[in-house]
Structure formats: C-alpha cells, structure tokens
Design a protein around this motif. Structure first.
Motif, PDB file in Angstrom:
ATOM      1  N   LYS A 181       0.835  -1.196   0.000  1.00 41.63           N
ATOM      2  CA  LYS A 181       0.000   0.000   0.000  1.00 41.63           C
ATOM      3  C   LYS A 181       0.873   1.251   0.000  1.00 41.63           C
ATOM      4  O   LYS A 181       1.834   1.359   0.758  1.00 41.63           O
ATOM      5  CB  LYS A 181      -0.935   0.001   1.201  1.00 41.63           C
ATOM      6  CG  LYS A 181      -2.034  -1.054   1.102  1.00 41.63           C
ATOM      7  CD  LYS A 181      -3.012  -0.954   2.254  1.00 41.63           C
ATOM      8  CE  LYS A 181      -4.135  -1.977   2.102  1.00 41.63           C
ATOM      9  NZ  LYS A 181      -5.099  -1.899   3.228  1.00 41.63           N
ATOM     10  N   THR A 182       0.512   2.205  -0.848  1.00 45.34           N
ATOM     11  CA  THR A 182       1.345   3.385  -1.082  1.00 45.34           C
ATOM     12  C   THR A 182       1.356   4.328   0.122  1.00 45.34           C
ATOM     13  O   THR A 182       0.319   4.666   0.674  1.00 45.34           O
ATOM     14  CB  THR A 182       0.838   4.148  -2.317  1.00 45.34           C
ATOM     15  OG1 THR A 182       0.791   3.257  -3.431  1.00 45.34           O
ATOM     16  CG2 THR A 182       1.754   5.312  -2.654  1.00 45.34           C
ATOM     17  N   LYS A 183       2.576   4.756   0.498  1.00 40.86           N
ATOM     18  CA  LYS A 183       2.746   5.761   1.556  1.00 40.86           C
ATOM     19  C   LYS A 183       3.241   7.085   0.987  1.00 40.86           C
ATOM     20  O   LYS A 183       2.966   8.149   1.519  1.00 40.86           O
ATOM     21  CB  LYS A 183       3.743   5.249   2.606  1.00 40.86           C
ATOM     22  CG  LYS A 183       3.284   3.976   3.305  1.00 40.86           C
ATOM     23  CD  LYS A 183       4.371   3.375   4.174  1.00 40.86           C
ATOM     24  CE  LYS A 183       4.681   4.223   5.386  1.00 40.86           C
ATOM     25  NZ  LYS A 183       5.674   3.544   6.276  1.00 40.86           N
ATOM     26  N   PHE A 184       3.996   6.999  -0.132  1.00 38.15           N
ATOM     27  CA  PHE A 184       4.526   8.218  -0.764  1.00 38.15           C
ATOM     28  C   PHE A 184       4.767   7.945  -2.240  1.00 38.15           C
ATOM     29  O   PHE A 184       5.203   6.859  -2.621  1.00 38.15           O
ATOM     30  CB  PHE A 184       5.840   8.640  -0.091  1.00 38.15           C
ATOM     31  CG  PHE A 184       6.608   9.679  -0.878  1.00 38.15           C
ATOM     32  CD1 PHE A 184       6.278  11.027  -0.786  1.00 38.15           C
ATOM     33  CD2 PHE A 184       7.641   9.309  -1.727  1.00 38.15           C
ATOM     34  CE1 PHE A 184       6.970  11.977  -1.521  1.00 38.15           C
ATOM     35  CE2 PHE A 184       8.336  10.252  -2.469  1.00 38.15           C
ATOM     36  CZ  PHE A 184       7.998  11.592  -2.359  1.00 38.15           C
ATOM     37  N   ALA A 185       4.483   8.938  -3.073  1.00 43.36           N
ATOM     38  CA  ALA A 185       4.798   8.874  -4.502  1.00 43.36           C
ATOM     39  C   ALA A 185       5.328  10.230  -4.926  1.00 43.36           C
ATOM     40  O   ALA A 185       4.769  11.262  -4.552  1.00 43.36           O
ATOM     41  CB  ALA A 185       3.560   8.496  -5.321  1.00 43.36           C
ATOM     42  N   ASN A 186       6.426  10.243  -5.683  1.00 41.99           N
ATOM     43  CA  ASN A 186       7.006  11.529  -6.090  1.00 41.99           C
ATOM     44  C   ASN A 186       6.265  12.109  -7.294  1.00 41.99           C
ATOM     45  O   ASN A 186       5.443  11.429  -7.934  1.00 41.99           O
ATOM     46  CB  ASN A 186       8.503  11.377  -6.374  1.00 41.99           C
ATOM     47  CG  ASN A 186       8.786  10.656  -7.675  1.00 41.99           C
ATOM     48  OD1 ASN A 186       7.963   9.895  -8.176  1.00 41.99           O
ATOM     49  ND2 ASN A 186       9.963  10.883  -8.234  1.00 41.99           N
ATOM     50  N   PRO A 187       6.498  13.377  -7.634  1.00 37.99           N
ATOM     51  CA  PRO A 187       5.762  14.014  -8.737  1.00 37.99           C
ATOM     52  C   PRO A 187       5.880  13.278 -10.062  1.00 37.99           C
ATOM     53  O   PRO A 187       4.929  13.260 -10.837  1.00 37.99           O
ATOM     54  CB  PRO A 187       6.402  15.413  -8.802  1.00 37.99           C
ATOM     55  CG  PRO A 187       6.876  15.671  -7.412  1.00 37.99           C
ATOM     56  CD  PRO A 187       7.348  14.344  -6.903  1.00 37.99           C
ATOM     57  N   ALA A 188       7.055  12.673 -10.338  1.00 38.71           N
ATOM     58  CA  ALA A 188       7.210  11.968 -11.617  1.00 38.71           C
ATOM     59  C   ALA A 188       6.249  10.796 -11.717  1.00 38.71           C
ATOM     60  O   ALA A 188       5.641  10.562 -12.765  1.00 38.71           O
ATOM     61  CB  ALA A 188       8.659  11.486 -11.771  1.00 38.71           C
ATOM     62  N   PHE A 189       6.082  10.051 -10.618  1.00 41.18           N
ATOM     63  CA  PHE A 189       5.155   8.917 -10.642  1.00 41.18           C
ATOM     64  C   PHE A 189       3.718   9.412 -10.764  1.00 41.18           C
ATOM     65  O   PHE A 189       2.910   8.818 -11.483  1.00 41.18           O
ATOM     66  CB  PHE A 189       5.318   8.075  -9.380  1.00 41.18           C
ATOM     67  CG  PHE A 189       4.522   6.794  -9.405  1.00 41.18           C
ATOM     68  CD1 PHE A 189       4.957   5.712 -10.143  1.00 41.18           C
ATOM     69  CD2 PHE A 189       3.328   6.686  -8.708  1.00 41.18           C
ATOM     70  CE1 PHE A 189       4.218   4.526 -10.184  1.00 41.18           C
ATOM     71  CE2 PHE A 189       2.578   5.516  -8.736  1.00 41.18           C
ATOM     72  CZ  PHE A 189       3.029   4.438  -9.480  1.00 41.18           C
ATOM     73  N   CYS A 190       3.408  10.506 -10.069  1.00 41.04           N
ATOM     74  CA  CYS A 190       2.061  11.077 -10.171  1.00 41.04           C
ATOM     75  C   CYS A 190       1.776  11.514 -11.600  1.00 41.04           C
ATOM     76  O   CYS A 190       0.674  11.334 -12.121  1.00 41.04           O
ATOM     77  CB  CYS A 190       1.913  12.254  -9.210  1.00 41.04           C
ATOM     78  SG  CYS A 190       1.965  11.780  -7.460  1.00 41.04           S
ATOM     79  N   SER A 191       2.789  12.092 -12.262  1.00 41.17           N
ATOM     80  CA  SER A 191       2.626  12.523 -13.652  1.00 41.17           C
ATOM     81  C   SER A 191       2.422  11.330 -14.578  1.00 41.17           C
ATOM     82  O   SER A 191       1.614  11.379 -15.509  1.00 41.17           O
ATOM     83  CB  SER A 191       3.854  13.328 -14.088  1.00 41.17           C
ATOM     84  OG  SER A 191       3.761  13.709 -15.435  1.00 41.17           O
ATOM     85  N   MET A 192       3.154  10.238 -14.328  1.00 38.67           N
ATOM     86  CA  MET A 192       3.013   9.034 -15.153  1.00 38.67           C
ATOM     87  C   MET A 192       1.603   8.461 -15.062  1.00 38.67           C
ATOM     88  O   MET A 192       1.036   8.007 -16.055  1.00 38.67           O
ATOM     89  CB  MET A 192       3.993   7.948 -14.681  1.00 38.67           C
ATOM     90  CG  MET A 192       5.436   8.158 -15.037  1.00 38.67           C
ATOM     91  SD  MET A 192       6.394   6.748 -14.424  1.00 38.67           S
ATOM     92  CE  MET A 192       8.001   7.516 -14.254  1.00 38.67           C
ATOM     93  N   THR A 193       1.064   8.453 -13.850  1.00 39.26           N
ATOM     94  CA  THR A 193      -0.203   7.766 -13.613  1.00 39.26           C
ATOM     95  C   THR A 193      -1.420   8.664 -13.715  1.00 39.26           C
ATOM     96  O   THR A 193      -2.532   8.189 -13.934  1.00 39.26           O
ATOM     97  CB  THR A 193      -0.199   7.125 -12.218  1.00 39.26           C
ATOM     98  OG1 THR A 193      -0.064   8.164 -11.233  1.00 39.26           O
ATOM     99  CG2 THR A 193       0.961   6.152 -12.073  1.00 39.26           C
ATOM    100  N   GLY A 194      -1.233   9.982 -13.537  1.00 44.33           N
ATOM    101  CA  GLY A 194      -2.363  10.905 -13.535  1.00 44.33           C
ATOM    102  C   GLY A 194      -3.023  11.037 -12.178  1.00 44.33           C
ATOM    103  O   GLY A 194      -3.978  11.795 -12.018  1.00 44.33           O
ATOM    104  N   TYR A 195      -2.521  10.314 -11.173  1.00 40.02           N
ATOM    105  CA  TYR A 195      -3.065  10.390  -9.813  1.00 40.02           C
ATOM    106  C   TYR A 195      -2.232  11.355  -8.976  1.00 40.02           C
ATOM    107  O   TYR A 195      -1.022  11.503  -9.186  1.00 40.02           O
ATOM    108  CB  TYR A 195      -3.032   9.024  -9.127  1.00 40.02           C
ATOM    109  CG  TYR A 195      -4.012   8.017  -9.664  1.00 40.02           C
ATOM    110  CD1 TYR A 195      -5.318   7.969  -9.200  1.00 40.02           C
ATOM    111  CD2 TYR A 195      -3.627   7.090 -10.627  1.00 40.02           C
ATOM    112  CE1 TYR A 195      -6.214   7.028  -9.675  1.00 40.02           C
ATOM    113  CE2 TYR A 195      -4.515   6.148 -11.115  1.00 40.02           C
ATOM    114  CZ  TYR A 195      -5.810   6.126 -10.640  1.00 40.02           C
ATOM    115  OH  TYR A 195      -6.697   5.205 -11.117  1.00 40.02           O
ATOM    116  N   SER A 196      -2.862  11.995  -8.004  1.00 37.88           N
ATOM    117  CA  SER A 196      -2.125  12.805  -7.038  1.00 37.88           C
ATOM    118  C   SER A 196      -1.586  11.894  -5.936  1.00 37.88           C
ATOM    119  O   SER A 196      -2.006  10.745  -5.796  1.00 37.88           O
ATOM    120  CB  SER A 196      -3.045  13.862  -6.420  1.00 37.88           C
ATOM    121  OG  SER A 196      -4.040  13.247  -5.621  1.00 37.88           O
ATOM    122  N   ASN A 197      -0.647  12.440  -5.142  1.00 38.14           N
ATOM    123  CA  ASN A 197      -0.095  11.680  -4.029  1.00 38.14           C
ATOM    124  C   ASN A 197      -1.196  11.289  -3.046  1.00 38.14           C
ATOM    125  O   ASN A 197      -1.212  10.179  -2.497  1.00 38.14           O
ATOM    126  CB  ASN A 197       0.977  12.526  -3.322  1.00 38.14           C
ATOM    127  CG  ASN A 197       1.930  11.673  -2.508  1.00 38.14           C
ATOM    128  OD1 ASN A 197       1.714  10.484  -2.317  1.00 38.14           O
ATOM    129  ND2 ASN A 197       2.987  12.273  -2.001  1.00 38.14           N
TER     130      ASN A 197
END
Length: 530
Positions: A181-197
C-alpha cells in the motif's frame, strides 16, 4: 515556530557556556565533514584587526600539514578528550598566539563527539576565576546536547537533499508498506499515472493492480520481497484514465531495526515509447526482409508466368475457334493475368516496381472513390466524410491512391458487414513534428496530407495488429481475401516517403491514418497531427 539554524544553536551554546563558567571569551565550532576543518559558528572578539575574517565572528581552523590540529586549541581535538589549563603558556601543546589575539590567561576545550565522530568543539577562555572539574563536567554535558543538535541538523539536511533529488527525479519513486500500500509517490510517478499523491496514498501500487500482468510475474515479485530480495523487470502499469504504460520497475525491500520488511521502495521508468520504437524497428526490419524475399520470388515467378501466358497465346492462335481446347486456354490466360497482377502487387509491396508518380491533388480522387464506394458496400454501413478543398499536392500515382482508399474502405466495411456501422473518411493537411516522426519513422518532419479511414466494427486484436501489414496475412475467410491488400498499401505509402498508422481496440472499431508528404505550395490551413 521555525527551527533554529546550526549557527543559531552555536550562538546559544556559547552564551550558556560562558554564563556557566563566567568566561570572558570563547568559540563554538562545527567540523567540516569533507576535510575536518573546524569552522566557527560563533566566537567572541578574541582577535584584533590583524586577524581578518571573511565573515564576522566566523573563522576556519584547518589541520596542519602533519594532519593534526596545531597549538593549544587543537589539543582536545587530537586526543578526543576534554581538558582545561589555568596556565596556558605552561601547557605542552601551547605554541604561542597569533598577532592581535587577546591574552590567554586560562583555557578550557571540549571536543564534541557523536559516537566516535568528531563533529565540533566548545572552547572557553579567561574566566574570573580558575577553571575546575565542575566547569569541565558542565561543558561536557552541554557538548553532548550540542552534538545531538548538530547530528539532527545534518540528518535533516541529508533528508532534504534526498527528498529534493527524489522530487526532481525523472523516474517515479514510490514507497509502500510491506503489503504494497502506497505511503509516498514523487511528482514523476504522479505525472506518469495521472493520480495525485493523496489519491495514491493507502492504495496498492498501480503496477501491481494492473490486470495486464500475469500471475506468474506477480508471484515472483511476492516471493522476492518476502525473501528480502530486490526485483527488477517490466510491468504493465495503470493510469488514471484507464490506459496503461510499460514500466521498467525495480522493487527494493527495506528492513526495520528488527529485521523484518518494513517498506518497499519502487523505482519506475516509463519505457512505453522505447518499447514502441523497438517494436517498430523490429517490424520495419521484418517487413524489409519479407519485401526483399517477396521481390526475388516475384521476379522468378514473373518469368514463369510470362512463359505460361506466351505458350497459351501461341496454342490459342494455332487452334481453331471451335476447338474445345480454346475454353481451357482462355481459363489459363485469365488465371495468368490474375497471377501477373498479383506479381505487380508483390513488386509494389517490395518497392521494386516503378509506378508513374506525378504531383496531384488527391481531393477529386477521394471524392470520386467515395461515390463509387456507396454502391459497393452494404447499405447497413453509413458513410460520412470530411474532405478539405484547400490541400497541397502530393507526389503519387492516381491509380495507387484510388487503390489505397478502396482497400481501407472495403476492409472497414467488411468489419461491419454483420451488424452495420459507420465508415468515416477524412482528408486534411497536418504538420508532423519530430516526436511523431521519431515514433513512426523513418519519416521526415514537415507538412503532410492525411487520409483517415475509421470504422465502428469489431476492432483488431492486440495479438495480431502488428502483423496486419505482412503479405498473405488475413483474418478473412478462405476465398474472401489474399492477404496482400494492406501489405501492398503499406509498400505504396512507404515508396512515397509516407507512413501508415493504425489504432484499434476490440469492440471499438479501427482507425487507419495514411500520411502523404506534400509537394509544391503549402496549404493555407494546416492542423497539428494527433
């Protein structure tokens, strides 16, 4: 309240140390971790005008050429032990004082340690009375607190550098708990997926949720993580819009102090474009090899067909019109003509034919073709079109352009023959940029005429879409197609310096885009290519 800086902490430490020991002078240093220099965070007016400092109340005290700290001030740093002297000039480490330095009557020095690491120094001088063991004990306690503060600040600085690097990285970084389960995602991953942290927080990492990843791969990942091993590989990763991208994924388990898996750090790089370029290169090389083979076979086969047709013509001329053999000879000649026509198509596919190309406006050809098409396809298929009038010329053979249109449209109509649907034909001018041509090359950036043929039929399976331009590959029933139509079309467009793209999803129809390079005057209206 905002936290104090290290310099502010040093100032507080010096004030308290002077107050506790009634000292007139003193300084508080921090050890430079790169070279071991003692850098003063703060000091009293111990130096005169002869001692210059680039920053007021700050100085740098380096080691000597022998690698040890010189003089009385360096004694505690070299030994790692606190000391005081009420007769500095009698101490074995005393080496005199620099010009302008205040007279040194009494001196106390405490090295600041964090574990075995020297991280700073507290030094005091000239109290109203002699130093004693109690003074030393008090400053040692103060040094312990100061050492913790220094280490905490350094840890925070290192964390800030790490966080900044992760937040500015082009790769996606995801930290999950041991269950994924996700605890942190950086901006690049958010940009790849379209989801916010915030949207990702608490949910399973999206590359593990994707339905496109096989169970064996997911089992390998689970086994590796449970064993405390890193895993690296390629996964299909989900986007918020429902699409997928290809991710180069590395999973690294992180253990807690107790030794169990506490977190998983994932590094994800979107390699979708690289994969598409590799597939395109492989497809291009395969088509080139097939074209070369097909061209060689076609030339040899053409010689055989020429002989068959020639001898059949001779036999036809030598026999009477009433001879029953005339019927068989006509069938031989008709079959020979069909075979010769097929050879011409193969040679076109393999770029070994020389069609009559000329600068032409294909708008009339497309319009005329659509008129004929209406009577050639089922009435259950609706035809809609958007044909621009102000298009530039292309360098092409009119018959081949007509052949391209008919092939695409009849294929589209065939996909809708059971339940009907809509056939859309669009002709427009576009400009292709470097990103597009790199992905669909070899192709030069610039102005193109785009012919788009779309249908609402059954669509093309992802398993076969990469093969549709191969000669003799067909999904039609026996007797309904040769499998040469799209391969010939592909060969024609490539010989013009253009390209053909296709997009399809099962149940959502298919869209073919044919790009013809323009020649001559540019059109007044040019769209950006999708």
């Amino acid at each position: 309240a905002p936290e104090c800086s290290i310099a502010e902490i040093g100032q507080v430490v010096l004030e308290q140390a002077r107050k506790l020991t009634k000292s007139e002078h003193g300084y508080v240093n921090e050890t430079d971790p790169e070279n071991g220099d003692q850098v003063s965070l703060t000091l009293t007016e111990m130096f005169g005008k002869e001692c210059s400092m680039s920053v007021p109340n700050q100085a740098r005290f380096p080691k000597g050429s022998d690698g040890i700290y010189p003089g009385l001030w360096g004694h505690s740093l070299n030994t790692g032990k606190s000391f005081f002297t009420n007769h500095p000039e009698r101490h074995p480490a005393f080496k005199g004082l620099p010009n302008g330095h205040v007279s040194l009557e009494r001196f106390l020095s405490v090295p600041v340690l964090f574990g075995d690491e020297l991280v700073g120094q507290i030094a005091l001088a000239n109290p109203e009375r002699d130093y004693d063991e109690k003074d030393l004990e008090l400053i040692e306690k103060l040094a312990g607190y100061y050492g913790l503060g220094l280490q905490r600040k350094r840890t925070m600085e290192a964390q800030n550098i790490l966080i900044s690097a992760i937040n500015n990285a082009s790769e996606g970084f995801v930290i999950t708990d041991s269950s994924g389960k996700t605890k942190f995602a950086n901006p690049a991953f958010c940009s790849m997926t379209g989801y916010s942290n915030e949207e990702l927080s608490g949910h399973y990492a999206l590359f593990l949720e994707s339905q496109c990843n096989d169970e064996a791969t997911l089992a390998d990942i689970t086994l590796a993580i449970k064993s405390g091993l890193a895993w690296a590989g390629t996964l299909s990763c989900s986007r918020k819009d429902g699409n997928y991208y290809i991710g180069d994924v590395s999973l690294i388990p992180v253990r807690s102090d107790r030794g169990d898996i506490a977190n998983i750090v994932s590094i994800v790089r979107d390699i979708s474009q690289e994969v598409r370029l590799q597939e395109q290169l492989a497809q291009s090389q395969k088509m080139e090899a097939i074209g070369t083979l097909a061209g060689g076979i076609a030339h040899d086969f053409n010689n055989i067909i020429f002989a068959i047709i020639g001898y059949a013509e001779l036999a036809k001329d030598m026999s009477s019109e009433t001879d029953p053999v005339q019927t068989y000879l006509r069938h031989i000649l008709e079959s020979g003509d069909r075979a010769a026509n097929m050879i011409r198509q193969i040679l076109t596919f393999s770029h070994q034919s020389n069609p009559e190309k000329t600068a032409l406006n294909i708008t009339p050809i497309i319009k005329e073709g659509l008129k004929f098409l209406r009577g050639a396809i089922p009435s259950s298929v609706e035809i809609i079109h958007d044909i621009r009038q102000d298009l530039p010329n292309i360098n092409a053979d009119p018959t081949q352009v007509y052949q391209i249109l008919m092939n695409l449209c009849t294929n589209a109509a065939y996909s809708m023959k059971t339940s009907g649907g809509t056939l859309s034909v669009t002709l427009s001018a576009v400009e292709l940029g470097q990103d597009f041509t790199d992905l669909h090359g070899p192709l030069a950036p610039g102005k193109y005429v785009r012919l788009t043929v779309s249908d609402t039929g059954a669509g093309i399976s992802p398993k076969i879409i990469s093969r549709i331009f191969e000669p003799y590959f067909t999904t039609k029933s026996v007797g309904e197609g040769t499998g040469l139509g799209l391969s010939v079309l592909h060969g024609i467009v490539k010989s013009y310096g253009g390209t053909v793209t296709v997009y399809s999803e099962l149940g959502q129809g298919a869209t073919f885009n044919v790009f013809f390079p323009t020649v001559g005057v540019e059109p007044p209206h040019v769209e950006e290519a999708d």
